[in-house]
Motif scaffolding. Structure first.
Motif, short mmCIF file in Angstrom:
data_model
loop_
_atom_site.label_atom_id
_atom_site.label_comp_id
_atom_site.label_asym_id
_atom_site.label_seq_id
_atom_site.Cartn_x
_atom_site.Cartn_y
_atom_site.Cartn_z
N ILE A 41 -24.86 -2.42 2.60
CA ILE A 41 -24.63 -1.67 3.84
C ILE A 41 -24.51 -0.18 3.52
CG2 ILE A 41 -22.94 -1.26 5.69
CD1 ILE A 41 -22.47 -4.33 5.65
N LEU A 42 -23.84 0.15 2.43
CA LEU A 42 -23.73 1.55 2.00
C LEU A 42 -25.11 2.13 1.68
CD1 LEU A 42 -21.44 3.63 1.28
CD2 LEU A 42 -21.78 2.91 -1.08
N GLY A 43 -25.96 1.33 1.04
CA GLY A 43 -27.32 1.79 0.75
C GLY A 43 -28.13 2.01 2.02
N ILE A 44 -27.96 1.12 3.00
CA ILE A 44 -28.65 1.29 4.29
C ILE A 44 -28.19 2.58 4.94
CG2 ILE A 44 -28.87 0.36 6.63
CD1 ILE A 44 -28.68 -2.45 5.36
N PHE A 45 -26.88 2.80 4.96
CA PHE A 45 -26.33 4.01 5.56
C PHE A 45 -26.84 5.26 4.84
CE2 PHE A 45 -23.01 7.29 5.80
CZ PHE A 45 -22.94 7.44 7.17
N GLY A 46 -26.88 5.21 3.51
CA GLY A 46 -27.37 6.36 2.76
C GLY A 46 -28.83 6.67 3.05
N THR A 47 -29.63 5.63 3.27
CA THR A 47 -31.04 5.84 3.57
C THR A 47 -31.22 6.41 4.97
OG1 THR A 47 -31.66 4.02 2.11
CG2 THR A 47 -33.29 4.72 3.73
N ILE A 48 -30.51 5.84 5.93
CA ILE A 48 -30.66 6.29 7.32
C ILE A 48 -30.15 7.72 7.51
CG2 ILE A 48 -29.86 5.89 9.69
CD1 ILE A 48 -29.95 2.90 9.06
N GLN A 49 -29.01 8.04 6.85
CA GLN A 49 -28.38 9.34 7.02
C GLN A 49 -28.83 10.38 5.98
OE1 GLN A 49 -26.22 10.28 9.50
NE2 GLN A 49 -26.76 8.31 10.42
N TYR A 50 -29.81 10.03 5.14
CA TYR A 50 -30.32 10.94 4.12
C TYR A 50 -29.20 11.42 3.19
CZ TYR A 50 -34.41 11.00 7.11
OH TYR A 50 -35.48 10.63 7.86
N ARG A 51 -28.37 10.49 2.74
CA ARG A 51 -27.25 10.80 1.84
C ARG A 51 -27.56 10.26 0.45
NH1 ARG A 51 -22.52 12.54 4.95
NH2 ARG A 51 -23.41 12.78 7.02
N SER A 52 -27.93 11.14 -0.44
CA SER A 52 -28.32 10.70 -1.78
C SER A 52 -27.13 10.16 -2.57
CB SER A 52 -28.99 11.84 -2.54
OG SER A 52 -28.11 12.93 -2.64
N LYS A 53 -25.91 10.66 -2.30
CA LYS A 53 -24.74 10.19 -3.04
C LYS A 53 -24.49 8.70 -2.78
CE LYS A 53 -22.49 14.65 -3.27
NZ LYS A 53 -21.39 15.49 -2.85
N TYR A 54 -24.69 8.26 -1.55
CA TYR A 54 -24.50 6.85 -1.23
C TYR A 54 -25.55 5.99 -1.94
CZ TYR A 54 -21.19 8.27 2.34
OH TYR A 54 -20.12 8.81 3.00
N LEU A 55 -26.75 6.50 -2.01
CA LEU A 55 -27.80 5.75 -2.72
C LEU A 55 -27.54 5.70 -4.22
CD1 LEU A 55 -30.94 6.93 -0.76
CD2 LEU A 55 -30.03 4.63 -0.88
N ILE A 56 -26.98 6.76 -4.77
CA ILE A 56 -26.63 6.74 -6.19
C ILE A 56 -25.50 5.74 -6.45
CG2 ILE A 56 -25.62 8.13 -8.07
CD1 ILE A 56 -27.22 10.54 -6.81
N MET A 57 -24.51 5.69 -5.55
CA MET A 57 -23.44 4.70 -5.67
C MET A 57 -24.01 3.29 -5.56
SD MET A 57 -20.42 6.61 -3.50
CE MET A 57 -19.64 5.10 -3.07
#
Length: 198
Positions: A41-57
């Protein structure tokens, strides 16, 4: 559109695994699956919101997830000193429960053993026979599928976070940071400013 192929299949696979671990009272995998579902879910949120830190986590979590699934494969294949009969790691040593697939695998015939002295109080002894595929191999295949999906997700998360970081670095503010460099606007006013006294 980018979210669909990368996150739907891992989420479905994690939910499926969570259901069968709940049915088998496997507490350690239930906890790990829950954390994995939150990470997806964090990865989905990072992709949708363009947040690279969430994708790294998310990518860091996937490394841990691969390690956990490799441990499950080793546990069910009894690699090294691991033993399913002796170690109750999956249930945090709270019960004698096993994989749900042990009794409910494809083609399995469960026969209760009556008057067995091996069973502790409130437990029963069974024999399982005729399985088309033993439960250990079902668990190993499930973990191997999770590893494959995690490796794909790791590559995806690293690539997309790199793209997001490059976009952040090359973002052009309106009227500034172009190839000519930033220049402050020149004062071209011909009016003289006079102090105002009251």
């Amino acid at each position: 559109p980018r979210v669909v192929p990368s996150f739907v299949l891992p989420q479905i696979a994690a939910l499926e695994r969570q259901i069968f671990d709940f049915l088998g009272y496997q507490w350690a995998p239930i906890l790990a699956n829950f954390l994995h579902i939150m990470a997806v879910i964090l990865g989905i949120f990072g992709t949708i919101q363009y947040r690279s830190k969430y994708l790294i986590m998310y990518a860091v979590w996937l490394v841990l997830w691969v390690g956990w699934n490799a441990f499950i494969i080793c546990f069910y294949l009894e690699v090294g000193h691991l033993s399913q009969d002796r170690d109750f790691i999956m249930t945090f040593n709270t019960s004698l429960h096993r994989s749900w697939w042990m009794e409910n695998g494809p083609g399995c015939l469960v026969t209760p053993v009556l008057n067995s002295k091996l069973a502790p109080e409130d437990h029963h002894v069974i024999t399982v026979s005729g399985c088309l595929l033993d439960y250990q191999y079902i668990e190993v295949v499930s973990s191997a599928a999770q590893i494959f999906l995690a490796l794909f997700g790791f590559v995806y998360a690293c690539y997309v976070s790199k793209v997001f970081l490059e976009e952040e670095d090359s973002f052009d503010f309106i009227g500034g940071f172009d190839s000519y460099g930033y220049q402050a606007p020149q004062k071209t006013s011909h009016l003289q400013l006079q102090p105002l006294y009251t």
